[in-house]
Design an enzyme around this catalytic site. Structure first.
Site, PDB file in Angstrom:
ATOM      1  CG  LEU A  37      -0.368  20.096  -7.409  1.00 58.78           C
ATOM      2  CD1 LEU A  37      -0.531  21.424  -7.411  1.00 58.78           C
ATOM      3  CD2 LEU A  37       0.827  19.907  -7.803  1.00 58.78           C
ATOM      4  CB  ILE A  64      -8.128  11.233  -9.053  1.00 64.40           C
ATOM      5  CG1 ILE A  64      -7.761  10.667  -7.681  1.00 64.40           C
ATOM      6  CG2 ILE A  64      -6.997  11.083 -10.308  1.00 64.40           C
ATOM      7  CD1 ILE A  64      -7.469   9.464  -8.380  1.00 64.40           C
ATOM      8  CB  ALA A  87      -1.593   6.380  -6.342  1.00 64.07           C
ATOM      9  CB  THR A 131       3.068  -1.609  -6.923  1.00 64.96           C
ATOM     10  OG1 THR A 131       3.432  -2.052  -6.360  1.00 64.96           O
ATOM     11  CG2 THR A 131       1.359  -1.680  -5.596  1.00 64.96           C
ATOM     12  CG  ASP A 132       7.168  -5.625  -6.860  1.00 67.93           C
ATOM     13  OD1 ASP A 132       6.630  -4.405  -6.448  1.00 67.93           O
ATOM     14  OD2 ASP A 132       7.889  -5.699  -7.221  1.00 67.93           O
ATOM     15  CD  GLU A 133       5.242  -2.315  -2.483  1.00 74.82           C
ATOM     16  OE1 GLU A 133       4.552  -2.201  -1.171  1.00 74.82           O
ATOM     17  OE2 GLU A 133       6.192  -1.338  -2.701  1.00 74.82           O
ATOM     18  CE1 TYR A 156       0.635   2.728  -3.274  1.00 70.68           C
ATOM     19  CE2 TYR A 156       2.319   0.454  -2.447  1.00 70.68           C
ATOM     20  CZ  TYR A 156       1.919   1.075  -3.290  1.00 70.68           C
ATOM     21  OH  TYR A 156       2.372   1.735  -4.676  1.00 70.68           O
ATOM     22  CE  LYS A 160      -1.006   1.530  -7.386  1.00 69.19           C
ATOM     23  NZ  LYS A 160      -1.261   2.100  -8.099  1.00 69.19           N
ATOM     24  CE1 TYR A 213      12.584   2.331   8.310  1.00 68.67           C
ATOM     25  CE2 TYR A 213      11.322   1.386   7.154  1.00 68.67           C
ATOM     26  CZ  TYR A 213      11.510   2.967   7.100  1.00 68.67           C
ATOM     27  OH  TYR A 213      10.649   3.769   7.109  1.00 68.67           O
ATOM     28  CG  ASN A 255      15.946  -3.308   1.992  1.00 67.83           C
ATOM     29  OD1 ASN A 255      16.054  -2.812   0.988  1.00 67.83           O
ATOM     30  ND2 ASN A 255      15.116  -3.178   3.065  1.00 67.83           N
ATOM     31  CG  ASP A 287      11.557  -4.967  10.153  1.00 67.78           C
ATOM     32  OD1 ASP A 287      11.577  -4.100   8.830  1.00 67.78           O
ATOM     33  OD2 ASP A 287      11.920  -6.517  10.259  1.00 67.78           O
TER      34      ASP A 287
HETATM   35  P1  NAD Z   1       4.193   9.449  -5.619  1.00 56.79           P
HETATM   36  O1  NAD Z   1       3.423   9.774  -4.092  1.00 56.79           O
HETATM   37  O2  NAD Z   1       5.348  10.625  -6.164  1.00 56.79           O
HETATM   38  O3  NAD Z   1       3.429  10.669  -7.107  1.00 56.79           O
HETATM   39  C1  NAD Z   1       1.672  10.498  -6.756  1.00 56.79           C
HETATM   40  C2  NAD Z   1       1.262  11.770  -7.611  1.00 56.79           C
HETATM   41  O4  NAD Z   1      -0.195  11.765  -7.312  1.00 56.79           O
HETATM   42  C3  NAD Z   1       1.896  13.250  -6.243  1.00 56.79           C
HETATM   43  O5  NAD Z   1       2.219  14.233  -8.062  1.00 56.79           O
HETATM   44  C4  NAD Z   1       0.384  13.423  -6.072  1.00 56.79           C
HETATM   45  O6  NAD Z   1       0.049  14.635  -5.466  1.00 56.79           O
HETATM   46  C5  NAD Z   1      -0.732  12.750  -6.897  1.00 56.79           C
HETATM   47  N1  NAD Z   1      -1.997  12.671  -6.158  1.00 56.79           N
HETATM   48  C6  NAD Z   1      -2.339  11.657  -4.494  1.00 56.79           C
HETATM   49  N2  NAD Z   1      -3.206  11.604  -4.356  1.00 56.79           N
HETATM   50  C7  NAD Z   1      -4.339  12.733  -5.280  1.00 56.79           C
HETATM   51  C8  NAD Z   1      -5.312  12.754  -5.993  1.00 56.79           C
HETATM   52  N3  NAD Z   1      -6.622  12.638  -4.905  1.00 56.79           N
HETATM   53  N4  NAD Z   1      -5.506  13.275  -7.032  1.00 56.79           N
HETATM   54  C9  NAD Z   1      -4.997  12.970  -7.956  1.00 56.79           C
HETATM   55  N5  NAD Z   1      -3.810  13.579  -8.350  1.00 56.79           N
HETATM   56  C10 NAD Z   1      -3.380  12.875  -6.493  1.00 56.79           C
HETATM   57  O7  NAD Z   1       4.225   7.761  -6.572  1.00 56.79           O
HETATM   58  P2  NAD Z   1       4.782   7.339  -7.571  1.00 56.79           P
HETATM   59  O8  NAD Z   1       5.912   7.123  -6.514  1.00 56.79           O
HETATM   60  O9  NAD Z   1       5.268   8.185  -8.981  1.00 56.79           O
HETATM   61  O10 NAD Z   1       3.864   6.401  -8.057  1.00 56.79           O
HETATM   62  C11 NAD Z   1       2.911   6.999  -9.284  1.00 56.79           C
HETATM   63  C12 NAD Z   1       2.505   5.867  -9.515  1.00 56.79           C
HETATM   64  O11 NAD Z   1       3.146   4.474  -9.816  1.00 56.79           O
HETATM   65  C13 NAD Z   1       1.234   5.346  -7.645  1.00 56.79           C
HETATM   66  O12 NAD Z   1       0.334   4.569  -8.716  1.00 56.79           O
HETATM   67  C14 NAD Z   1       2.162   3.851  -7.693  1.00 56.79           C
HETATM   68  O13 NAD Z   1       1.340   3.311  -6.926  1.00 56.79           O
HETATM   69  C15 NAD Z   1       3.067   3.179  -8.800  1.00 56.79           C
HETATM   70  N6  NAD Z   1       3.911   1.908  -8.183  1.00 56.79           N
HETATM   71  C16 NAD Z   1       5.299   2.883  -8.004  1.00 56.79           C
HETATM   72  C17 NAD Z   1       6.372   2.468  -7.201  1.00 56.79           C
HETATM   73  C18 NAD Z   1       7.744   3.321  -7.028  1.00 56.79           C
HETATM   74  O14 NAD Z   1       8.088   2.513  -6.343  1.00 56.79           O
HETATM   75  N7  NAD Z   1       7.358   4.740  -6.805  1.00 56.79           N
HETATM   76  C19 NAD Z   1       6.604   1.064  -8.125  1.00 56.79           C
HETATM   77  C20 NAD Z   1       5.708   0.595  -8.192  1.00 56.79           C
HETATM   78  C21 NAD Z   1       4.397   1.094  -8.068  1.00 56.79           C
HETATM   79  P1  TYD Z   2      10.647   2.433  -0.142  1.00 55.29           P
HETATM   80  O1  TYD Z   2      11.207   2.830  -0.241  1.00 55.29           O
HETATM   81  O2  TYD Z   2       9.532   2.855   1.247  1.00 55.29           O
HETATM   82  O3  TYD Z   2       9.135   0.648  -1.360  1.00 55.29           O
HETATM   83  P2  TYD Z   2       8.333  -0.167  -0.567  1.00 55.29           P
HETATM   84  O4  TYD Z   2       8.333  -0.276   1.100  1.00 55.29           O
HETATM   85  O5  TYD Z   2       6.867   0.216  -1.399  1.00 55.29           O
HETATM   86  O6  TYD Z   2       9.652  -1.647  -1.056  1.00 55.29           O
HETATM   87  O7  TYD Z   2      11.558   0.769   1.082  1.00 55.29           O
HETATM   88  C1  TYD Z   2      12.154   0.418   0.379  1.00 55.29           C
HETATM   89  C2  TYD Z   2      13.046  -0.776   1.131  1.00 55.29           C
HETATM   90  O8  TYD Z   2      13.126  -0.004   2.022  1.00 55.29           O
HETATM   91  C3  TYD Z   2      11.880  -1.412   2.149  1.00 55.29           C
HETATM   92  O9  TYD Z   2      11.986  -3.363   2.384  1.00 55.29           O
HETATM   93  C4  TYD Z   2      12.238  -1.072   3.520  1.00 55.29           C
HETATM   94  C5  TYD Z   2      12.889  -0.588   3.885  1.00 55.29           C
HETATM   95  N1  TYD Z   2      13.370   1.022   4.220  1.00 55.29           N
HETATM   96  C6  TYD Z   2      14.421   0.792   5.569  1.00 55.29           C
HETATM   97  O10 TYD Z   2      15.510   0.334   5.903  1.00 55.29           O
HETATM   98  N2  TYD Z   2      14.882   2.138   5.544  1.00 55.29           N
HETATM   99  C7  TYD Z   2      14.057   3.253   5.813  1.00 55.29           C
HETATM  100  O11 TYD Z   2      14.296   4.528   5.980  1.00 55.29           O
HETATM  101  C8  TYD Z   2      13.412   3.227   4.527  1.00 55.29           C
HETATM  102  C9  TYD Z   2      12.049   4.658   3.530  1.00 55.29           C
HETATM  103  C10 TYD Z   2      13.014   1.688   3.657  1.00 55.29           C
END
Ligand code: NAD
Ligand code: TYD
Length: 349
Positions: A37, A64, A87, A131-133, A156, A160, A213, A255, A287
């Site tokens: 949390l 974790i 994460a 992630t694809d990143e 980040y 990952k 950005y 974007n 940016d």
């Molecule tokens: P999020 O930030 O919404 O949620 C992360 C969760 O992990 C939160 O509930 C947080 O409390 C919990 N957490 C963080 N540190 C912790 C710890 N030390 N121990 C236990 N719990 C912990 O993230 P999300 O967007 O739901 O992403 C979930 C997963 O998917 C991540 O591994 C992320 O790298 C991956 N992912 C996300 C996206 C995306 O677009 N959101 C895309 C590709 C991959």
């Molecule tokens: P984001 O949702 O942070 O995901 P990621 O960086 O993991 O791709 O951002 C998505 C895209 O939007 C990224 O190119 C950064 C851009 N961005 C903005 O232009 N303005 C914003 O306020 C945010 C949060 C992201």
């Protein structure tokens, strides 16, 4: 798979995944959600699920990085499968303060892998959500495949990438049964409003500026969160152990186009027009350092091997998402005001 340990289940994708598994699949076992949390974890996202699935859904506040607590949960709950979402997930935060990303994403994953290795005889699967990143940035052409070289650019994505390598190593070295998914940008209900799409929806609703950005021409592939959850479940059930799968939404967009689309939907709903359009709130800002130009996914492996395809187009997915944020003002208000954290504090501290 009877007793699944889900890490990070109070976050955006994890909470959608738990909801999907319990509500919409034939899974009959138990989900144990462990989450520390952080600011991104919101126990309220699953409040109805906790009520409806008493006994089959269990929440424990566990970090974790806490090895002893992990061991206790695993043993007490007779876990046989791990699905690892937990994460630190926001690139901008990783640029300002990378420490938690190293701890949770690398050390936390390492702890979970050791836990899994200790209990290898009881373990059916360790699924790692990535992630694809990790592949870095594309130019105008091409797609990431499962064999694209890792070239992470942000703290980040580097954290990952590191966790992905550890998962791979535990499979190759110790024969741990693992699967990995690398997906594109998710969007949908319950996403914390720091990521592009929910931030733009909420700022627009409040008449605040919409920060773009750089030139706003960076491209992301958008994957509706439910499609992602379906893909993960498919990989967990039928994916080849030791393999990685790329998961994409088939929705590459700049974007600015994403933000303009959100503005168009909101303008339509609120009946705004002309000079009152939300588009007037779009503001070009400095940016992001190391901003990746383009992500795009070739998901033919999961399509050919497991028959998975994204079901949602960006048009239908973004309509549903905007509607969800409009319909869930209490969830939003509690996040915006910080009330959701106070509730957690009262319950657990
Ligand atoms: P999020 O930030 O919404 O949620 C992360 C969760 O992990 C939160 O509930 C947080 O409390 C919990 N957490 C963080 N540190 C912790 C710890 N030390 N121990 C236990 N719990 C912990 O993230 P999300 O967007 O739901 O992403 C979930 C997963 O998917 C991540 O591994 C992320 O790298 C991956 N992912 C996300 C996206 C995306 O677009 N959101 C895309 C590709 C991959
Ligand atoms: P984001 O949702 O942070 O995901 P990621 O960086 O993991 O791709 O951002 C998505 C895209 O939007 C990224 O190119 C950064 C851009 N961005 C903005 O232009 N303005 C914003 O306020 C945010 C949060 C992201």
């Amino acid at each position: 798979m009877k007793n699944i340990l889900v890490t990070g289940g109070c976050g955006f994708i994890g909470s959608n995944f738990i909801r999907y598994i319990l509500e919409d699949t034939d899974f009959e076992g138990k989900i144990v959600n462990i989450d520390s949390l952080t600011y991104a974890g919101n126990i309220e996202s699953l409040i109805d699920i906790a009520e409806k699935y008493k006994g089959r859904y269990i929440f424990k506040r566990v970090d974790i990085c806490d090895k002893e607590a992990l061991e206790t949960v695993f043993t007490d709950e007779k876990i046989d499968t791990i699905c690892h979402f937990a994460a630190e997930s926001h690139v901008d935060r990783s640029i300002v303060a990378p420490d938690d990303f190293i701890q949770t994403n690398i050390i936390g994953t390492y702890n979970l892998l050791n836990l899994a290795k200790t209990h290898q005889d009881e373990l059916e699967l360790f699924h790692h959500v990535s992630t694809d990143e990790v592949f870095g940035s594309l130019g105008a052409e091409g797609f990431f495949t499962e064999t694209t070289r890792y070239k992470p650019n942000s703290p980040y994505s580097a954290s990952k990438a590191s966790s992905d390598h550890l998962v791979r190593a535990y499979n190759k070295t110790y024969k741990l049964p693992v699967t990995v998914s690398n997906c594109s940008n998710n969007y949908g209900p319950y996403q914390f409003p720091e990521k592009l799409i929910p931030l733009m929806i909420l700022n627009a609703l409040e008449g605040k500026s919409l920060p773009i950005y750089g030139d706003g021409k960076n491209v992301r592939d958008w994957l509706y969160v439910r499609d992602h959850c379906v893909a993960i479940w498919e990989i967990m059930k039928n994916g080849k152990r030791g393999e990685t799968y790329n998961v994409g939404g088939n929705n590459e967009m700049q974007n600015i186009v994403v933000v303009e689309t959100i503005c168009d939907i909101l303008d339509g709903i609120k009946g705004l027009s002309g000079s009152d359009s939300c588009k007037n709130l779009m503001t070009y800002v400095k940016d992001r350092p190391g901003h990746d130009q383009r992500y795009a996914i070739d998901f033919s492996k999961i399509k050919n091997e497991l028959g998975w395809m994204p079901q949602e187009s960006f048009e239908s997915g973004i309509e549903k998402t905007v509607k969800w944020y409009l319909d869930n003002s209490t969830w939003i208000e509690r996040i915006r005001s910080g009330e959701y954290l106070k509730w957690i504090k009262n319950q657990y501290e």
